[in-house]
Design a protein around this motif. Structure first.
Motif, PDB file in Angstrom:
ATOM      1  N   ALA A 161       0.862  -1.193   0.000  1.00 24.66           N
ATOM      2  CA  ALA A 161       0.000   0.000   0.000  1.00 24.66           C
ATOM      3  C   ALA A 161       0.892   1.235   0.000  1.00 24.66           C
ATOM      4  CB  ALA A 161      -0.897   0.010   1.236  1.00 24.66           C
ATOM      5  N   GLU A 162       0.500   2.252  -0.740  1.00 26.66           N
ATOM      6  CA  GLU A 162       1.318   3.474  -0.784  1.00 26.66           C
ATOM      7  C   GLU A 162       1.307   4.169   0.571  1.00 26.66           C
ATOM      8  OE1 GLU A 162       1.313   7.783  -2.856  1.00 26.66           O
ATOM      9  OE2 GLU A 162       0.499   6.161  -4.076  1.00 26.66           O
ATOM     10  N   LYS A 163       0.114   4.273   1.161  1.00 25.03           N
ATOM     11  CA  LYS A 163      -0.019   4.866   2.495  1.00 25.03           C
ATOM     12  C   LYS A 163      -1.391   4.518   3.054  1.00 25.03           C
ATOM     13  CE  LYS A 163      -1.317   9.312   0.471  1.00 25.03           C
ATOM     14  NZ  LYS A 163      -1.007  10.703   0.300  1.00 25.03           N
ATOM     15  N   ILE A 164      -1.524   4.753   4.349  1.00 29.86           N
ATOM     16  CA  ILE A 164      -2.813   4.529   5.012  1.00 29.86           C
ATOM     17  C   ILE A 164      -3.180   5.817   5.726  1.00 29.86           C
ATOM     18  CG2 ILE A 164      -4.014   3.238   6.828  1.00 29.86           C
ATOM     19  CD1 ILE A 164      -2.146   0.872   6.085  1.00 29.86           C
ATOM     20  N   ILE A 165      -4.371   6.310   5.453  1.00 29.78           N
ATOM     21  CA  ILE A 165      -4.839   7.526   6.121  1.00 29.78           C
ATOM     22  C   ILE A 165      -5.844   7.108   7.201  1.00 29.78           C
ATOM     23  CG2 ILE A 165      -5.946   9.773   5.838  1.00 29.78           C
ATOM     24  CD1 ILE A 165      -5.117   9.674   2.864  1.00 29.78           C
ATOM     25  N   PRO A 166      -5.437   7.187   8.476  1.00 29.64           N
ATOM     26  CA  PRO A 166      -6.354   6.790   9.546  1.00 29.64           C
ATOM     27  C   PRO A 166      -7.244   7.968   9.937  1.00 29.64           C
ATOM     28  CG  PRO A 166      -4.171   7.217  10.449  1.00 29.64           C
ATOM     29  CD  PRO A 166      -4.125   7.585   8.993  1.00 29.64           C
TER      30      PRO A 166
END
Length: 241
Positions: A45-50
């Protein structure tokens, strides 16, 4: 040089009692948010936005290219979101290169509480990335808070067991005068060899296995199967290499 200090916080309801400045906060939500975060990042995954609200999750999903929205409340996928909070939902073939916008009952909420309380640095931890977490903490030589997400502010066992696993590995690198850490470590050493059997007794196991998630939960207590370090930076969790 004096040793940094480590504390374990057994519930978000206790977080306000601790000074988070100059401190690395480890967000722990073993079943299943932080296991899923490690897995998705490990699988590319490129990034995770919580995010801490469903509305924000949906809005960010619409505004972010190549993203998917995911989240649960009380163990179930939220209406209006595309995916749930199972590590098994995020194989490399699906998640690689994508942004995951995620909201969960406990873990993403605690992350935002830590941010609002002035944490110097935030990472997420679970058994699948145990080694990455412990190596980072030992290298950084900063004060540490192991923050258990618990269940709606009530104590839970699996997050405490992970905190104990961390304490067990890093104990010689920190000053630990903290009964919660001592209890967590004692509990972990007692049960580390029969973890899959022991977690079946937990409240969360009973709650989530009712939805057929046993395989998920066993994966979530398996060490180092997604050994990546998720570091919170500029609003997103990124895999630190």
């Amino acid at each position: 040089m004096k040793q940094p200090v480590l504390h374990t916080v057994l519930s978000p309801a206790l977080l306000h009692l601790y000074d988070l400045s100059n401190t690395i906060v480890v967000i722990i939500d073993v079943f299943r948010a932080t296991s899923t975060i490690a897995t998705a990042l490990y699988n590319g995954a490129e990034k995770i936005i919580p995010v801490d609200s469903v509305e924000q999750c949906i809005a960010l999903g619409k505004a972010t290219p190549n993203s998917i929205t995911a989240g649960e409340r009380d163990g179930k996928v939220i209406e209006g979101l595309q995916y749930g909070n199972s590590p098994g939902d995020y194989p490399k073939s699906f998640i690689e290169g994508k942004t995951l916008v995620l909201t969960t009952t406990n873990g993403t909420r605690l992350l935002h509480m830590a941010l609002n309380n002035g944490a110097a640095e935030i990472i997420t931890g679970s058994f699948p990335n145990l080694a990455a977490v412990t190596e980072f903490l030992m290298q950084q030589k900063k004060n540490v808070i192991l923050g258990c997400s618990a269940w709606k502010d009530k104590f839970n066992l699996e997050d405490t067991l992970f905190a104990g696993a961390v304490v067990n590995k890093v104990t010689n690198h920190f000053k630990i005068h903290c009964d919660a850490s001592l209890m967590a470590q004692e509990m972990y050493t007692l049960h580390q060899d029969n973890m899959h059997t022991f977690i079946r007794k937990t409240t969360h196991w009973h709650r989530l296995s009712a939805y057929g998630l046993e395989k998920d939960l066993e994966y979530c207590v398996t060490p180092n199967v997604a050994n990546v370090l998720p570091l919170y930076k500029n609003g997103a969790l990124l895999a630190m290499h």
